[in-house]
Design an enzyme around this catalytic site. Structure first.
Site, short mmCIF file in Angstrom:
data_model
loop_
_atom_site.label_atom_id
_atom_site.label_comp_id
_atom_site.label_asym_id
_atom_site.label_seq_id
_atom_site.Cartn_x
_atom_site.Cartn_y
_atom_site.Cartn_z
N GLU A 181 74.15 -31.33 76.93
CA GLU A 181 72.81 -31.51 76.38
C GLU A 181 72.54 -30.41 75.36
O GLU A 181 72.83 -29.24 75.59
CB GLU A 181 71.73 -31.45 77.47
CG GLU A 181 71.57 -32.72 78.27
CD GLU A 181 70.29 -32.69 79.12
OE1 GLU A 181 69.32 -32.01 78.72
OE2 GLU A 181 70.28 -33.34 80.17
N GLU A 207 72.21 -30.73 86.76
CA GLU A 207 71.24 -29.63 86.76
C GLU A 207 70.70 -29.25 88.14
O GLU A 207 69.48 -29.19 88.35
CB GLU A 207 70.07 -29.96 85.83
CG GLU A 207 70.45 -30.05 84.38
CD GLU A 207 69.26 -30.21 83.44
OE1 GLU A 207 69.42 -29.98 82.23
OE2 GLU A 207 68.15 -30.56 83.92
#
Length: 424
Positions: free
Chosen positions: A313, A209
């Site tokens: 995710e 991320e």
């Protein structure tokens, strides 16, 4: 035993796209493209968050402690180490790996921070995670599970988020070449550790991320290319490893990466994208049927990916009610607690213990879970749900979903097999 794939093309994902079944003549540790990735993340284990394990933070009895950095900063290091050692040794054990295998899953995604490998001057982190990562590799080997090792925390923080270990409000990693170089050193070490263990650790994700602000993505792109060399060529010569390199989409979506790290020059590259429907007022305001329809639509979006996509995710719920999700002392948008948010309704009965959930809500959790699994398997290589266990948020927990019936014991055994019909 590796899985030998050669560069051939075939219609993939139910006719949605034309993608290479293989990216190289490599012996991957799992038959990617032939079998679906079905996994879970071990969130809150080797990187702690108040959202996953609030007891660690509550027991510290200091409101300044909001992340792993401040966990070591605002209490005696010996006290912090003792608490963390107890957590590492009990929160995830071999039994969890046995249970994950029994649930029909094949991959375990493990977030880890750079400080598990190296502590630098000025760091407040407490070290000691690495022996537990190595235990996880042994447990995975015993049960035939595959591990994705994901570097969640880089020096300076690549996003400024709590999940990087250091809540800064903005990324700082990209502003210092020293930070980037230190991160590359960690990736080289990971590749050296697992280059000959790809039957258990087939994938390394070098940076989770990176936030697309403050010039982070241009630095991340170069870092990904450098990491490719470090991961795929860890022997110090032209010999390739069978490790897969998994880059993250930087919250830009898979299409943003068109033309980046493409075969034939780059081989064995996947892209990780994280899909949630809760981090805006508009998302929280969607109806259950709208959430499901959007989940199904992701299949066709993922099918346009220029690299093999894994949804690394996602979760079974679609609200941000979970205590600590947005920060230790930050309330959710859903009930209007988040500053400037538009209230949708009460969070009562939507988070916490499954015993408080209505049958309607549990049905939605099950339907939404199935819609996502169908979409991610139809449009991508597969998925890893966040997270295997949670202390106080059953709606986010795979383990709790199994126990309470909204996640099936066999992830291919759908109760609503037609839920995405006409919605892709």
């Amino acid at each position: 035993m590796g899985y030998l794939f050669r560069s051939v093309f075939a219609v993939f994902f139910g006719g949605l796209s034309l993608l290479p079944i293989v990216l190289a003549s490599l012996h991957y540790g799992f038959p990617y493209g032939e079998e679906k990735v079905r996994g879970v993340s071990l969130g809150g284990w080797l990187i702690i968050e108040d959202f996953t394990t609030p007891s660690l933070f509550d027991n510290a009895n200091d409101t300044r402690i909001v992340d792993e950095w401040t966990f070591g900063q605002y209490q005696d290091k010996a006290v912090a180490r003792s608490a963390l050692e107890k957590h590492w040794s009990t929160y995830i054990t071999e039994q969890d790996f046995a249970d994950i295998f029994a649930a029909g899953l094949n991959h375990v995604r493990i977030p880890v921070g750079y400080w598990a490998f190296e502590i630098y001057p000025g760091d407040e982190f407490v070290q000691g995670q690495l022996p537990y990562l190595l235990k996880a590799v042994k447990w995975a080997a015993k049960y035939g599970l595959k591990i994705i090792i994901d570097l969640y925390g880089a020096p300076g923080s690549q996003n400024g988020f709590i999940n990087s270990g250091h809540l800064l409000g903005a990324p700082g990693w990209q502003a210092s070449q020293v930070n980037v170089n230190r991160t590359s050193t960690i990736i080289k070490r990971l590749a050296a550790m697992f280059k000959d263990k790809t039957h258990v650790v087939p994938i390394i994700a070098p940076l989770n991320e990176p936030f697309g602000a403050n010039n982070t993505l241009p630095v991340a792109k170069q870092f990904y290319k450098d990491s490719y060399g470090n991961i795929r060529y860890p022997y110090g010569n032209s010999t390739e490893s069978n490790l897969v390199v998994m880059i993250h989409d930087g919250f830009r979506g898979v299409d943003y990466w068109a033309g980046f790290m493409q075969p034939p020059k780059f081989q064995g590259v996947m892209i990780d994208t994280h899909i949630y429907q809760m981090f805006s007022d508009a998302d929280n305001a969607l109806t259950y049927s709208e959430h499901i329809a959007r989940a199904c639509k992701n299949a066709s979006i993922l099918a346009t990916s220029p690299l093999w996509p894994i949804i690394g995710e996602w979760t079974a719920t679609a609200n941000d009610c979970g205590k600590g999700l947005l920060g230790r002392f930050t309330g959710p948008r859903y009930d209007g607690s988040f500053p400037g948010s538009i209230r949708v309704g009460s969070c009562e009965g939507l988070t916490g213990s499954a015993a408080t959930f209505s049958e309607e809500y549990k049905t939605f959790l099950g339907q939404y879970w199935e819609a996502q699994v169908m979409a991610y398997e139809k449009g991508g290589l597969g998925w890893a749900m966040w997270s295997w266990k949670m202390e106080n948020c059953d709606e986010w927990s795979y383990q709790a979903g199994l126990k309470n019936g909204w996640i099936p014991q066999d992830p291919t055994n759908f109760r609503w097999p037609g839920i995405c019909d006409g919605k892709y």
